[in-house]
Enzyme design. Structure first.
Site, mmCIF file in Angstrom:
data_model
loop_
_atom_site.group_PDB
_atom_site.id
_atom_site.type_symbol
_atom_site.label_atom_id
_atom_site.label_comp_id
_atom_site.label_asym_id
_atom_site.label_seq_id
_atom_site.Cartn_x
_atom_site.Cartn_y
_atom_site.Cartn_z
ATOM 1 N N LYS A 11 30.095 35.490 42.381
ATOM 2 C CA LYS A 11 30.634 34.317 43.144
ATOM 3 C C LYS A 11 31.414 34.548 44.114
ATOM 4 O O LYS A 11 31.877 35.774 44.521
ATOM 5 C CB LYS A 11 31.329 33.458 41.941
ATOM 6 C CG LYS A 11 32.967 34.073 41.642
ATOM 7 C CD LYS A 11 34.061 33.644 42.682
ATOM 8 C CE LYS A 11 35.380 34.659 42.269
ATOM 9 N NZ LYS A 11 36.260 35.135 43.347
ATOM 10 N N ASP A 141 37.945 33.241 35.842
ATOM 11 C CA ASP A 141 37.071 32.989 36.604
ATOM 12 C C ASP A 141 35.743 32.844 35.623
ATOM 13 O O ASP A 141 34.661 32.473 35.939
ATOM 14 C CB ASP A 141 36.545 34.175 37.440
ATOM 15 C CG ASP A 141 37.391 34.218 38.651
ATOM 16 O OD1 ASP A 141 37.973 33.083 38.899
ATOM 17 O OD2 ASP A 141 37.568 34.834 39.560
HETATM 18 O O1 C5P Z 1 42.401 35.553 34.495
HETATM 19 P P1 C5P Z 1 42.144 36.866 34.891
HETATM 20 O O2 C5P Z 1 42.503 37.973 34.024
HETATM 21 O O3 C5P Z 1 40.933 37.046 35.772
HETATM 22 O O4 C5P Z 1 43.361 37.131 36.092
HETATM 23 C C1 C5P Z 1 43.660 38.418 36.706
HETATM 24 C C2 C5P Z 1 44.729 38.216 37.245
HETATM 25 O O5 C5P Z 1 44.888 37.554 38.096
HETATM 26 C C3 C5P Z 1 46.310 37.726 36.487
HETATM 27 O O6 C5P Z 1 46.751 38.830 35.668
HETATM 28 C C4 C5P Z 1 47.315 37.548 37.465
HETATM 29 O O7 C5P Z 1 48.015 38.424 38.039
HETATM 30 C C5 C5P Z 1 46.252 36.735 38.503
HETATM 31 N N1 C5P Z 1 46.038 35.479 38.543
HETATM 32 C C6 C5P Z 1 47.155 34.457 38.608
HETATM 33 N N2 C5P Z 1 46.742 33.207 38.496
HETATM 34 C C7 C5P Z 1 45.362 32.651 38.160
HETATM 35 C C8 C5P Z 1 44.548 33.726 38.094
HETATM 36 C C9 C5P Z 1 44.651 34.884 38.058
HETATM 37 O O8 C5P Z 1 48.000 34.776 38.913
HETATM 38 N N3 C5P Z 1 45.449 31.333 38.267
#
Ligand code: C5P
Length: 315
Positions: A11, A141
């Site tokens: 994406k 995501d």
């Molecule tokens: O959800 P995911 O593990 O992909 O997110 C990776 C990192 O990105 C999280 O640990 C956080 O630091 C940051 N993040 C965030 N807010 C979001 C998505 C991701 O702060 N909505």
């Protein structure tokens, strides 16, 4: 059937706006996400053991329980223990085409592919919304990667509303193989520098989200106005990543000098994308930017926007 193969697209973000902090430690976001037809192939097979085994030709991909594909199997085993007992362990082979640690949701789309694949292999009959809900337990995501296409993503990124499909836009992806950006670093640095702008009031947050819903970029997407789409690209994380990685910034400038429709960093980077109207134009711009920057670590891919997320393919 005992085995399935799935296409798991990458994406890009056409819009990434950080609204504020959430009680769960994440950020409240409003994004417009777009699938592209550069993707990984995931083969999934019942292995007759009680083990989850991962295979991938790319040494950068971890093959242990830190991989979202592994976590996806473990999640399904936990949620559906009877099926897990009936079908046993799972072998997953990932044919990696999406660059790793790139801001293209490569890991998330692999987790999404495994959820969809196990749903098929175990005949669970889960719907897309049910699969997206499971996906949200793996990463922000993952729900988008399941359904794909063009969507607005809100909340943590896991609440998905589809927009009309875009398919006639070509996407150049460019990434330095020696650069990787940590997503937590990018978001945490944004918080350190910009938290004075964070919205703390729920109503205000809703109104910021609404502004994107009824905004110019969504109108351009609905009207398939490719020039406006290119002009209206937006990513808050560029404010953090570009000053730290000048090469990424120079890459965007190089694309803009070639009069692409638009160019921007995807997600937390460091991949840069540029939008073009034809494949021929995209290939010719790749040549020009490659010649002008002339760095052996800089790699390019030419893809097309695509209207779907995970799809099952012949194997
Ligand atoms: O959800 P995911 O593990 O992909 O997110 C990776 C990192 O990105 C999280 O640990 C956080 O630091 C940051 N993040 C965030 N807010 C979001 C998505 C991701 O702060 N909505």
């Amino acid at each position: 059937m005992q085995s399935y193969s799935l296409f798991a697209p990458a994406k890009i973000n056409l819009h990434l706006e950080i609204i504020g902090d959430r009680a769960d430690g994440y950020h409240e976001l409003v994004m417009i996400m777009q699938s592209v037809n550069l993707g990984d192939i995931i083969h999934i097979r019942a292995n007759g053991t009680d083990k989850i085994r991962l295979y991938c030709q790319n040494p950068q991909v971890p093959l242990d329980d830190s991989n979202l594909a592994y976590k996806a199997v473990a999640l399904m085993q936990k949620k559906y223990p009877q099926s897990a007992r009936n079908f046993g362990g799972v072998d997953i082979t990932i044919e990696k085409n999406i660059p790793v640690a790139a801001g293209l949701a490569g890991g998330s789309t692999n987790g999404a592919g495994v959820l969809v694949g196990i749903n098929l292999m175990w005949s669970l009959g889960l719907t897309q919304p049910e699969l997206r809900e499971l996906g949200s337990l793996l990463g922000s995501d993952v729900p988008f990667c399941i359904s794909g296409g063009t969507s607005i993503a809100t909340g943590r990124g896991e609440e998905i509303e589809p927009l009309s499909d875009l398919t006639d836009i070509w996407v150049i992806l460019a990434k330095y193989s020696n650069l990787g950006v940590s997503t937590p670093w990018a978001y945490n640095s944004y918080r350190e520098q910009y938290n004075h702008l964070y919205v703390s009031d729920g109503e205000e947050a809703k109104s910021r989200t609404h502004k994107v819903h009824s905004g110019e970029l969504v109108k351009a997407i609905t009207a398939k106005d490719t020039e406006a789409i290119g002009r209206l690209l937006y990513n808050d994380l560029e404010k953090i990543v570009l000053p730290e990685y000048p090469a990424v910034s120079e890459l965007i400038t190089a694309f803009k000098q070639e009069n692409v429709l638009g160019s921007m960093m995807s997600g937390s980077g460091p991949t840069v994308f540029a939008l073009c109207t034809t494949e021929k134009e995209a290939n010719s711009i790749v040549q020009k930017v490659q010649n002008s920057i002339n760095d052996p670590n800089l790699h390019f891919w030419v893809a097309q926007m695509c209207p779907h997320g995970i799809v099952s393919i012949e194997h």
